[in-house]
Design an enzyme around this catalytic site. Structure first.
Site, short mmCIF file in Angstrom:
data_model
loop_
_atom_site.label_atom_id
_atom_site.label_comp_id
_atom_site.label_asym_id
_atom_site.label_seq_id
_atom_site.Cartn_x
_atom_site.Cartn_y
_atom_site.Cartn_z
N HIS A 192 -32.20 38.42 -21.25
CA HIS A 192 -31.57 38.06 -19.87
C HIS A 192 -32.57 38.47 -18.78
O HIS A 192 -33.59 38.82 -19.01
CB HIS A 192 -30.43 39.08 -19.85
N ASP A 194 -32.30 40.21 -14.88
CA ASP A 194 -31.68 41.43 -14.19
C ASP A 194 -30.88 40.56 -12.92
O ASP A 194 -31.76 40.13 -12.26
CB ASP A 194 -32.57 42.45 -13.86
N HIS A 249 -36.32 38.99 -20.09
CA HIS A 249 -36.91 40.08 -20.86
C HIS A 249 -35.49 40.38 -22.12
O HIS A 249 -34.57 40.04 -21.88
CB HIS A 249 -37.28 41.37 -20.07
N ARG A 259 -35.91 54.78 -28.94
CA ARG A 259 -36.30 54.37 -27.59
C ARG A 259 -35.28 54.80 -26.69
O ARG A 259 -34.12 54.49 -26.85
CB ARG A 259 -36.26 52.66 -27.45
C1 OGA Z 1 -31.34 46.34 -19.06
C2 OGA Z 1 -32.88 46.24 -19.98
C3 OGA Z 1 -34.49 47.51 -21.12
C4 OGA Z 1 -34.84 48.57 -21.88
O1 OGA Z 1 -30.79 47.22 -19.16
O2 OGA Z 1 -31.41 45.36 -18.40
O3 OGA Z 1 -33.65 45.34 -19.52
O4 OGA Z 1 -35.74 49.01 -22.21
N1 OGA Z 1 -33.20 47.32 -20.46
O5 OGA Z 1 -33.44 49.31 -22.23
NI NI Z 2 -32.82 44.15 -18.06
#
Ligand code: OGA
Ligand code: NI
Length: 320
Positions: A192, A194, A249, A259
């Site tokens: 996606h 942001d 990303h 994580r």
């Molecule tokens: C998000 C995202 C990345 C992560 O929440 O929009 O890209 O490492 N998260 O959680």
């Molecule tokens: Ni994100």
């Protein structure tokens, strides 16, 4: 540093920007133009505020699921698990979505945390206010770098009392071994961009974040718990008339460690018109985008899938 050559785009590694250096302004602009993604050091946020929040988050996610669910569903704020949004997106993730402006959600936490809810709230507020300040500084350096007269052209939207900003804690548990080979590259958070203006991400030292600069090619970003990763969001892409790139990303689960990431999404007030800043275009006809408010964009994004090109709907069709 590992180097990648991906079809047309050469990726020399994540741009590393030292915010204490005078040359960082032009480096920030370049990183936003080239990738919409970079890492900052010497950010001025003492480790203590980060580790305190991390340990609260670890405590929260270690609670029994029945407790955590009492703070859900995320409508839009609260605890969620696996399901991301309402349109069928799922991932190997659990998360907590918090409003950064009002304290109204915290009664949900009082029921499971008791008096500790107050402490949790203070730690989140402290962290968010520092990260927001850093995000605003970066946005002001970017405005300077773009020679925009109003230095606070971008940052004032985050500073606004009505700013529609969000804070998110994501927890990706270790991949279950019973999935065997197929657990490799299991999706934690689907691809996606942001939607907001800018996102500030901090994670623990577990890898998983990937960015894509050309379709279908994914670059793994080595984690770094001492730095912050910054994403350009869709709204900043529009405000710069496409000069800055909103980076695509995702997160893959790939190890036996969990994580944990915390992300501040700096967004404008709902009524704000999202359009290229006048100094970045010659006239309205130059804008690559149709006019819309942040409310309209959010409404449209909520109806879409994570991976959809959400800005596509607002792009002007090139007259041929
Ligand atoms: C998000 C995202 C990345 C992560 O929440 O929009 O890209 O490492 N998260 O959680
Ligand atoms: Ni994100």
């Amino acid at each position: 540093m590992e180097q990648f050559s991906i079809s047309k785009t050469f990726f020399p590694g994540v741009p590393l920007i030292d915010l204490s250096k005078p040359e960082s302004k032009s480096q920030l602009v370049k990183a936003c133009e080239d990738f919409g993604f970079f890492k900052v050091i010497n950010h001025g946020i003492p480790t203590q505020f980060i580790t305190e929040l991390e340990s609260e988050a670890v405590k929260f996610f270690s609670l029994p699921i029945s407790h955590k669910e009492k703070t859900g569903p995320p409508d839009p704020f609260g605890y969620g698990s696996k399901k991301i949004g309402n349109n069928g997106d799922v991932g190997w993730v659990e998360y907590l979505l918090l409003n950064t402006n009002t304290q109204s959600d915290y009664h949900k936490f009082a029921s499971i945390f008791g008096e500790a809810a107050e402490k949790f709230r203070c730690i989140v507020n402290e962290y968010v206010s520092r990260v927001k300040k850093m995000a605003c500084e970066i946005l002001e350096m970017l405005a300077d770098g773009l020679k925009i007269q109003e230095r606070n052209g971008f940052s004032k939207l985050l500073m606004d009392e009505e700013s529609d900003s969000v804070f998110r804690l994501n927890h990706y548990p270790p991949c279950p071994t019973e999935f065997g080979e197929s657990s490799k590259n299991l999706i934690g958070f689907g691809e996606h961009t942001d939607p907001q203006i800018i996102s500030v991400l901090r994670s623990n030292n577990t890898s998983g974040l990937q960015i894509s600069l050309t379709e279908g090619n994914w670059i793994s970003i080595p984690p770094d718990s001492n730095s912050f990763f910054i994403n350009v969001g869709d709204s900043l892409q529009v405000m710069t008339n496409g000069r800055f790139k909103s980076v695509r990303h995702r997160v893959v689960t790939n190890s036996s460690k969990s994580r944990l990431s915390m992300i501040y999404f700096g967004g404008p007030p709902l009524s704000e018109k999202i359009a290229p800043l006048p100094s970045l275009i010659k006239g309205e006809d130059d804008s690559l985008y149709k006019e819309f408010t942040w409310f309209e964009y959010k409404k449209s994004a909520f109806k879409s899938r994570l991976a959809d090109n959400r800005l596509g709907f607002f792009e002007k069709i090139a007259a041929s």
